[in-house]
Design an enzyme around this catalytic site. Sequence first.
Site, PDB file in Angstrom:
ATOM      1  N   HIS A 171       0.819  -1.399  -0.009  1.00  0.00           N
ATOM      2  CA  HIS A 171      -0.021  -0.029   0.075  1.00  0.00           C
ATOM      3  C   HIS A 171       0.845   1.344  -0.029  1.00  0.00           C
ATOM      4  O   HIS A 171       0.392   2.235  -0.325  1.00  0.00           O
ATOM      5  CB  HIS A 171      -0.986  -0.026   1.076  1.00  0.00           C
ATOM      6  CG  HIS A 171      -0.329   0.279   2.396  1.00  0.00           C
ATOM      7  ND1 HIS A 171       0.234  -0.524   3.349  1.00  0.00           N
ATOM      8  CD2 HIS A 171      -0.258   1.549   3.224  1.00  0.00           C
ATOM      9  CE1 HIS A 171       0.568  -0.081   4.538  1.00  0.00           C
ATOM     10  NE2 HIS A 171       0.498   1.429   4.346  1.00  0.00           N
TER      11      HIS A 171
ATOM     12  N   GLU B  35       3.588   5.444  -3.232  1.00  0.00           N
ATOM     13  CA  GLU B  35       3.940   6.914  -2.554  1.00  0.00           C
ATOM     14  C   GLU B  35       5.409   7.049  -2.275  1.00  0.00           C
ATOM     15  O   GLU B  35       5.873   7.970  -2.471  1.00  0.00           O
ATOM     16  CB  GLU B  35       3.119   7.051  -1.501  1.00  0.00           C
ATOM     17  CG  GLU B  35       1.383   7.293  -1.688  1.00  0.00           C
ATOM     18  CD  GLU B  35       1.255   8.568  -2.350  1.00  0.00           C
ATOM     19  OE1 GLU B  35       1.229   9.603  -1.939  1.00  0.00           O
ATOM     20  OE2 GLU B  35       1.106   8.623  -3.736  1.00  0.00           O
ATOM     21  N   ASP B  36       6.104   6.009  -1.859  1.00  0.00           N
ATOM     22  CA  ASP B  36       7.324   6.002  -1.212  1.00  0.00           C
ATOM     23  C   ASP B  36       8.485   5.504  -2.014  1.00  0.00           C
ATOM     24  O   ASP B  36       9.701   5.559  -1.563  1.00  0.00           O
ATOM     25  CB  ASP B  36       7.247   5.306   0.177  1.00  0.00           C
ATOM     26  CG  ASP B  36       6.410   5.942   1.229  1.00  0.00           C
ATOM     27  OD1 ASP B  36       5.950   7.134   0.670  1.00  0.00           O
ATOM     28  OD2 ASP B  36       5.902   5.194   2.166  1.00  0.00           O
TER      29      ASP B  36
HETATM   30 MN    MN Z   1       1.060   3.257   5.410  1.00  0.00          MN
END
Ligand code: MN
Length: 741
Positions: free
Chosen positions: A105, A109-110
């Site tokens: 998840h 984003e990372d």
């Molecule tokens: Mn998270």
Amino acid sequence: MSAAALPPSALLSPSAGSDEPRIVPPTPPPTDLTEDFEHLFAQLRTYLKPEDVDQIAAACHFSANAHRGQFRSSGEPYISHPLAVAETLAYWRLDPQALIAALLHDVMEDTTITKAQIAQDFGKVAADLVDGVSKLDRLENQSYAEAQAENFRKMLLAMAQDVRVILIKLADRLHNMRTLDAVRPDKRRRIARETLDIYAPIANRLGLNTLFCELQELAFRYLYPLRYRVLTKAVRGARGNRREVVGKILAAIKERLPACHIDAEVTWREKHLYGIYRKMRDKHLSFSQVLDIYGFRIIVADTPACYLALGALHGLYKPLPGKFKDYIAIPKANGYQSLHTTLIGPYGMPVEFQIRTRQMHHIADSGVASHWLYKDERALSELQRTTHQWLQSLIELQTASVDSAEFLEHVKVDLFPGEVYVFTPAGKILSLRRGASAVDFAYAVHTDIGNCCIACRINQENMPLRTELRNGDRVEIITAPNAAPNPNWLSFVKSGKARAQIRHFLKTKQQEESAALGKHLLAQALSGLGHRLEELGSAAWQRFLKAFSGKTQREVLTDIGLGKRLPAIVARRLLSGSVVDGPVAQGAGAIRVKGSGDLAIQLAHCCRPIPGDPLVGVIRAGQGLIVHTHDCPALRGGKAGHKEWVDVEWDADVTGPFEVLVRVVAQNAPGVLARLAVTIAEHDANIANVRMDEDEGATTALYFTLQVRDRVHLARILRNLRRLPAVTRITRLKENSPHHN
Ligand code: MN
């Protein structure tokens, strides 16, 4: 299966990761998290097929590799976080796709991993889920006005196209809250506030009670650390005195229920601190005044036993009036079922009791997630029916058996409303109808902003006003003081307010302009008769209005402007019987055409006049003043037949662009059209349309609709086109050809 508390967060020690390719599942990820890993996969193996477990293990390795070298604020390797989130989902027994998405998840984003990569390795469903969670993460970084938590929650729910996205997000938030100690204090407070305002209510709405309570408790602890400490101490202190009472009650119940032939499991707990705190705050009580800090729970086999147990308890201790609630007969909106009663125990201490069946207990614990919990257990049809009860109360499902897809479909209807939620630049959230455009937004903010909007920026990007807004968009409207609504907006606005305001504005404006035009036309007509409009006294107007219409002077002028009355006739009638003194007037002057923005004046579609062309105006009933070029073929020979010719000329500062039709005959050669287009573009004109003659020969006729500023601009373009070797002839067309309309 027993409904224990959610899995405890594991204590992990940071360690350097080794480079292990993501193969040979299931083996632990390349960090020292063996214990967590084993725990998760032991859980998964109890309800998933081996090949699904293998896939999830692959996702685990993928995630560990992607996050390699990243650490949480606590110093733990980052993978510990997705593992914890997955463990919560495994506790809810969610499907393999949700588990894979939970493990992945944060990678979008990372890390540099893309959605396409996830889709390729783990399928589209898992990729969509990860994408959904990432979108919510980005939303979180937007600030929101505090009073609007409700709208923010709705926006969040509306943005998640799949209820599993919300479940992953909630599990994510739970782990972040459990590990909030490691975070900076200011950030801690913000996250705690957000949890209390946004995520705890969503958990409650979905019937995830255990999660709801834990989120509230953790948020309370970090938002009000001092109050939390004081209250913890107080409860601990009270424990000694009240423990004895609890023992007495427990013993009494355990004797009474079997005597009534009720087989029950009895548990007790201290009430949640946040619940006690709220009671103190809302009812202005001191801690010693909050007496019911213990709650008892009685779990029995079936619904009749619940009521039997209730009777037995009421026989044992007196109930507190007004405290009994039957959530079995009338479940809460989130599906929660139980009997609640408060009894006056030994020493007058009030004690709350919840009585429910085991099935009700599971639902109270897991809510919407219980759908997955019992999906495959066909033996438990009664349980399944109850499981869906909360849903049924929401959507009035008539049938008891609902398959998975249908279930999600219905949850969607309830959770994801037909509205979009967007931000104003100040962080206020507006809810608009689905499909709403930036113009709808502008009118929703204020009528004046709608009427004066000329452009918009959506998420910091310049976008057309007709752009359909999406959930979470940040919309900024750019206005200009003299701007006006465009009639074209009516083709795409969705809200009633925008539609009504645009119509109202256009109607008023058209009437104003028509009245001004009518006045001008009347002045011209009077001038032809040797009089001036200003000379007419109110007596002449009164007589006219009385004799020929029940209308006002302004309405008569508007009618003239719209071509509903002929100015010459009105002029004669105004003059009849009136004696006008004074000098004979000079001409009233020509009407000035300001350009395409004029509502009362229309440029003819046949000859398409542009600034610089000599003009002629003709009044058409119901349409007002139509402006042609003086040599328009449509008027040829007809001039004598038209009674109402009007002098018009271009205003000095007209604003374009204006469209003209140009016919170009060119030799058939490759690239001719491109060369023509380049030449036109080089001279700063747009091509609105281009068509070609069908017949093939040495030459081809091309019909361009060009947007130009004026006659000089057009002349320059034509001159340069003529210079092209391939071009043999160029003409400006002044009548509708079959190629254009
Ligand atoms: Mn998270």
